[in-house]
Design a protein around this motif. Sequence first.
Motif, short mmCIF file in Angstrom:
data_model
loop_
_atom_site.label_atom_id
_atom_site.label_comp_id
_atom_site.label_asym_id
_atom_site.label_seq_id
_atom_site.Cartn_x
_atom_site.Cartn_y
_atom_site.Cartn_z
N TRP A 754 30.14 27.71 37.15
CA TRP A 754 30.36 28.55 37.94
C TRP A 754 32.20 27.92 37.67
O TRP A 754 32.83 27.76 38.56
N ALA A 755 32.22 29.40 38.31
CA ALA A 755 34.36 29.47 37.06
C ALA A 755 34.75 30.74 39.05
O ALA A 755 33.70 31.53 38.30
N VAL A 756 35.85 30.57 39.12
CA VAL A 756 36.34 31.85 39.94
C VAL A 756 37.53 32.49 39.54
O VAL A 756 38.50 31.18 38.79
N ILE A 757 37.72 33.55 39.38
CA ILE A 757 39.31 33.92 39.07
C ILE A 757 40.43 35.13 40.11
O ILE A 757 39.41 35.63 40.76
N LYS A 758 40.92 34.50 39.58
CA LYS A 758 42.55 35.47 40.97
C LYS A 758 43.23 36.07 39.94
O LYS A 758 43.77 35.72 39.03
N VAL A 759 42.70 37.57 39.94
CA VAL A 759 44.26 38.34 39.32
C VAL A 759 44.64 38.79 39.66
O VAL A 759 45.22 39.98 40.95
N ALA A 760 46.33 38.25 39.80
CA ALA A 760 48.14 38.97 41.31
C ALA A 760 48.62 39.74 40.43
O ALA A 760 49.17 38.99 39.76
N PHE A 761 48.59 40.67 40.39
CA PHE A 761 49.59 42.11 39.94
C PHE A 761 50.89 41.70 40.39
O PHE A 761 51.90 41.72 41.71
N ASP A 762 51.72 41.23 39.51
CA ASP A 762 53.77 40.95 39.55
C ASP A 762 53.93 42.04 40.26
O ASP A 762 54.96 42.02 41.24
N ARG A 763 53.39 43.12 40.18
CA ARG A 763 54.61 44.45 40.85
C ARG A 763 53.29 45.42 41.07
O ARG A 763 51.69 45.37 41.31
N PRO A 764 54.18 46.12 42.76
CA PRO A 764 52.88 47.33 42.94
C PRO A 764 52.48 47.93 41.72
O PRO A 764 53.19 48.42 40.85
N VAL A 765 51.20 49.01 42.30
CA VAL A 765 50.94 49.42 41.35
C VAL A 765 50.77 51.41 41.15
O VAL A 765 51.35 51.50 42.57
N SER A 766 51.25 52.25 40.44
CA SER A 766 51.64 53.64 40.98
C SER A 766 50.87 54.42 40.74
O SER A 766 50.86 55.49 40.61
#
Length: 778
Positions: A754-766
């Motif tokens: 099992w693995a867990v993944i975090k996807v963090a956006f560098d900027r706010p999205v429009s």
Amino acid sequence: MNRSNVKMRLDIFIKLLVLSLLSTLMGNVYADSKLSELDTSNHCRATYAVDEGTLSVPCVKVLNPTEGPPFYSAELQQLPETEPLQFSITRITESNGENQEDSCLATLDDGTLFIPCVEVSKNGDTQTYEASLEQTAFGKSLRFTVIEINEADNSPARKQRRSARKKSYGTELGSFNGVKVYSNGSAYTVSDVYNFIDGKNIGMKWQCVEYIRRYYYRKFWINLGDKHRGHAKTFWGSVAAHNMQLGRFSNGGSVAPKVGDIVVSDKGTNGHVAIVRSVSGNQMCVAQQNVYQTESDVNACTTLSISNGKYTVGNFSNTTLPITGWLRLKTVDISRNGQNIVDDKEDALWNGGTQSYWKKGYNTGYDSRVLYTYANASQNEDNYCKWNVNIVDPGTYEVSAHVPSNYATSQQAKYKIWTGSKVEYSTISQQDYSNQWVKLGAYDFQAGLAAIKLSDNTGESSSLKRTIACDAIKFVYKDGNSSSDGNYSWTGNGSIISYHGSHRRNIPSSDDDHPFGLTIDETMLQPNLAHPVGFFQWQVDKQRCNRLEIYTKDRSPQKADITIGSWRSRDDDRVFSNVTLPFVIGEKNTGFNFGSGAGNWYVFSVAFKDRVFQATDLYAECTTKSTGRWYDKRGMYPVMLDGGYKWNGNASIISHRFRNHKYDQPDKDEQWPFAAFKDVTIVHPSPEKPVVFFQWHISESCPRLTIETGNSSSPQVTISAKGWDSSQSKTVNRRLPVTLYPSDAGVSSTPGNWAVIKVAFDRPVSEEIGVYANCPGY
């Protein structure tokens, strides 16, 4: 009072009448009480016959008479249908005072009659009390009103209290929390003089309601009179409490009174209100006006009993008025790892002043609505908004105000910050910001009540037509032990894919970790994180898994905030604040209507109030146990993570568990193969940077995982991946799409890992963006 012979006799009549009143009250209210009698002679013992309404007082001594004899006896008759009870005198006789040493001798002193022994007889039962009465009418309609009834008591403390004389109108009696208490002279004084503070009408001097309003204005910065006017008894009404944004707690209920509460009696002609000043042991004490007219009003106590979790207090001291309940200022709890956001839609935001000047703006602000009013250059405020909070964990908090894109044009918006011990100020130009958080500064807050206030008297001329906007306020805890900026720290995520699990045959049950990912799952809370938070995805099976129990491995009580909502967005989340684990969620306490098909997808976070001191398993498991209490808040209440990221959702790839179904065709409702070999979550436009999470059950059918968007965009993201129970993650910063292998998470490619993944956006999205995780071929 001038004591002529006539007046002296009148005073004696008054005393006798008071005795009669007291006796009547005792007979009607207390006849069934089992009180011990005093060990005194019977010569001066007053008697009251309830059935006949007659009161006989054999010995009355007039203190300091100017002329005439000082001793009398009297007979009184109860007046029908009077509240409080009143008596008229039917006969007065001079006496020689031969019993003046009798402990039951009644005394008349400056209009107040004290009777230490009144025998009340009813239905063959006799009890003894002491009573005080006050002259309320003169001349042919001479009447006396009962003002106090107590158990008969000759203790030194009681004698000292008897000797206290009422102070004249306007005399300062003392203070509580710096708010002075004044004498009204008499409970029946109507001054028709109003007290104005900063141009605001606080109330008539020196009634009990005036003290309540003045206390709340001085201590809590709000004028209750802005939203409710009326006698004390009207405070308890549900409409009045709602308008004043006060919580109501009934006497005899499960919520104890606390310091600062407004205690209310809605009985009698006008009722009574007071401020709780202390609660300890078996008594509750209040500060009040217009009861004793002595220093006793500053600290008047009554009984407090606790039975089966219910709190019951006695009558207001020195009165026969029963306490109906207590009112409490509504607040939002602020803690080290709480969500710590107070929005304008909550009752904890108090908008005061002229209510017609307040306007609402929509489709702007933190939660698509703001309150606003016009700024002016007046010396005193008219309109103001105040965010009321309860500091659970004292310490340093960074305070930020959310400024909307519209209705915020003031260039001198002055925020007033009350930390519980002192007042600070922070001025910003709201005009310079658009739909974003603006820092007001970091402040040291004490435990208990605190507040942020914004007023309309900014110093800007009303001709400029500038506006102040009251939106959300955020608190972020700061301390030396925090691993980052005081927000939550991601510790992992799990999945409960119960519908697919129960409707797919040939799910291998021989796996060592079966049925994890189907009817139970876990993540690991790490001790190196100051404020750990775990996330779960839940595909509800209406028949087999419509409730989840959330708990830690040792089932020890842990405090946490639980936020649950649709997989699609955070707009309609339900927040359970400061619950104690284990805790069960389901339809009944979330208010969600779980459907019967495969498309019931929910996500939830479990954010812990305190650091854990060793690695601890956090579980979510299908259960048939009863759900916990109802949620506390509903709407958009973001879960913020380290680095200023805002949680948008999470998803799952449980490919190894469903490996025998790789070639299954999609369901008629197109829910398959989501959460098995592909899944999606959505990020939304916001001033904050979005973050989403995936769980990956590695298999031969899914040896690698591609993270991509559902459109042509290629946002820059920081991806962190790790083993499900690891404290260390591997990080890459790239543009999507990105393909990950087990080694990128620090785990082997062995099927079943099992693995867990975090996807963090560098900027706010429009714009709204779907974020997918796909196994090869999906």
